[in-house]
Design a protein around this motif. Structure first.
Motif, PDB file in Angstrom:
ATOM      1  N   PRO A  43       2.124  14.599  13.534  1.00 36.08           N
ATOM      2  CA  PRO A  43       1.570  13.586  12.631  1.00 36.08           C
ATOM      3  C   PRO A  43       1.067  12.378  13.410  1.00 36.08           C
ATOM      4  CG  PRO A  43       3.782  14.252  11.951  1.00 36.08           C
ATOM      5  CD  PRO A  43       3.532  14.851  13.294  1.00 36.08           C
ATOM      6  N   ALA A  46      -0.847   6.704  10.844  1.00 37.84           N
ATOM      7  CA  ALA A  46      -1.639   6.853   9.631  1.00 37.84           C
ATOM      8  C   ALA A  46      -1.577   5.590   8.783  1.00 37.84           C
ATOM      9  CB  ALA A  46      -1.129   8.058   8.833  1.00 37.84           C
ATOM     10  N   ILE A  49       1.188   8.007   3.890  1.00 37.18           N
ATOM     11  CA  ILE A  49       1.848   9.307   3.815  1.00 37.18           C
ATOM     12  C   ILE A  49       1.723   9.745   2.362  1.00 37.18           C
ATOM     13  CG2 ILE A  49       4.034  10.554   4.017  1.00 37.18           C
ATOM     14  CD1 ILE A  49       4.863   8.291   6.054  1.00 37.18           C
ATOM     15  N   VAL A 126      -1.338  11.361   6.269  1.00 35.78           N
ATOM     16  CA  VAL A 126      -0.490  12.518   6.530  1.00 35.78           C
ATOM     17  C   VAL A 126      -0.076  13.067   5.170  1.00 35.78           C
ATOM     18  CG1 VAL A 126       1.689  13.343   7.491  1.00 35.78           C
ATOM     19  CG2 VAL A 126       0.328  11.645   8.737  1.00 35.78           C
ATOM     20  N   THR A 150      -4.235  14.889   7.884  1.00 33.08           N
ATOM     21  CA  THR A 150      -3.434  15.826   8.665  1.00 33.08           C
ATOM     22  C   THR A 150      -2.377  16.377   7.721  1.00 33.08           C
ATOM     23  OG1 THR A 150      -3.747  14.546  10.690  1.00 33.08           O
ATOM     24  CG2 THR A 150      -1.901  16.100  10.647  1.00 33.08           C
ATOM     25  N   VAL A 152       0.947  18.425   6.996  1.00 34.95           N
ATOM     26  CA  VAL A 152       2.176  18.760   7.699  1.00 34.95           C
ATOM     27  C   VAL A 152       3.101  19.525   6.749  1.00 34.95           C
ATOM     28  CG1 VAL A 152       4.199  17.798   8.870  1.00 34.95           C
ATOM     29  CG2 VAL A 152       1.963  16.709   9.148  1.00 34.95           C
TER      30      VAL A 152
END
Length: 191
Positions: A43, A46, A49, A126, A150, A152
């Motif tokens: 991660p 960012a 989240i 993320v 991204t 995850v």
């Protein structure tokens, strides 16, 4: 029926069963890098989240862990309109740095649209989801969200039945995602 035709039928039945098992094994092997072991980047730093639904305890714990690591200060959580995971009942939503909203539609496509209401093209986000959903989430968010995303995976344990279901569901939903397109960001979702 003579003995030879019984033996011939038994051979064809074994070959058919072996063929079916071979196809199942092939599908399972092909799905491993897609659904079981997707590529997992670290991660990045960012701006946000984003926990996409449902907001399970594991996803929330992972969001908190990433926040504690300094990945991002703010957390957005996708929640249903009603029930125990709604913004009204989920105590995690009451934290000052957490925003809980219901996407419309309450799907991955709707969650990508909701993110577009919260993040601009220059933002990094993320996104947390469970492992079999990672590939399709990447596709939808790369296609539909404005931010650099991204995705995850979180470590949510799935039994064999859930894995089989997810192979079928995620494959069908991925095909659907290629045809449906993106949802419009909700006007009332802005922070």
């Amino acid at each position: 029926m003579d003995d030879e035709s019984i033996i011939t039928r038994a051979r064809w039945a074994r070959r058919g069963a072996l063929g079916i098992l071979t196809v199942i094994a092939l599908i399972a092997v092909i799905g491993l890098p897609l659904y079981v072991f997707p590529a997992v980047p670290a991660p990045p730093q960012a701006d946000l989240i984003y926990v996409i639904g449902p907001p399970t305890a594991t996803r929330i714990a992972d969001a908190e862990s990433l926040r504690d690591q300094g990945i991002a200060d703010r957390v957005l959580v996708s929640v249903p309109r009603s029930g125990n995971d709604s913004a009204e009942k989920l105590s995690y939503c009451w934290r000052s740095y957490v925003t809980c909203r219901t996407p419309d539609p309450f799907t991955t496509r709707g969650e990508a649209a909701l993110l577009s209401a919260y993040a601009s093209g220059g933002d990094t986000v993320v996104v947390l989801t469970y492992t079999p959903h990672v590939l399709r989430t990447r596709y939808i968010f790369d296609t539909c969200a404005k931010a650099a995303v991204t995705v995850v995976p979180v470590d949510e344990r799935l039994n064999l039945t859930r894995w089989v279901y997810n192979y079928a569901y995620q494959t069908a939903a991925f095909v659907k995602a290629g045809f449906v397109g993106c949802a419009d960001p909700p006007a009332d979702a802005l922070p």
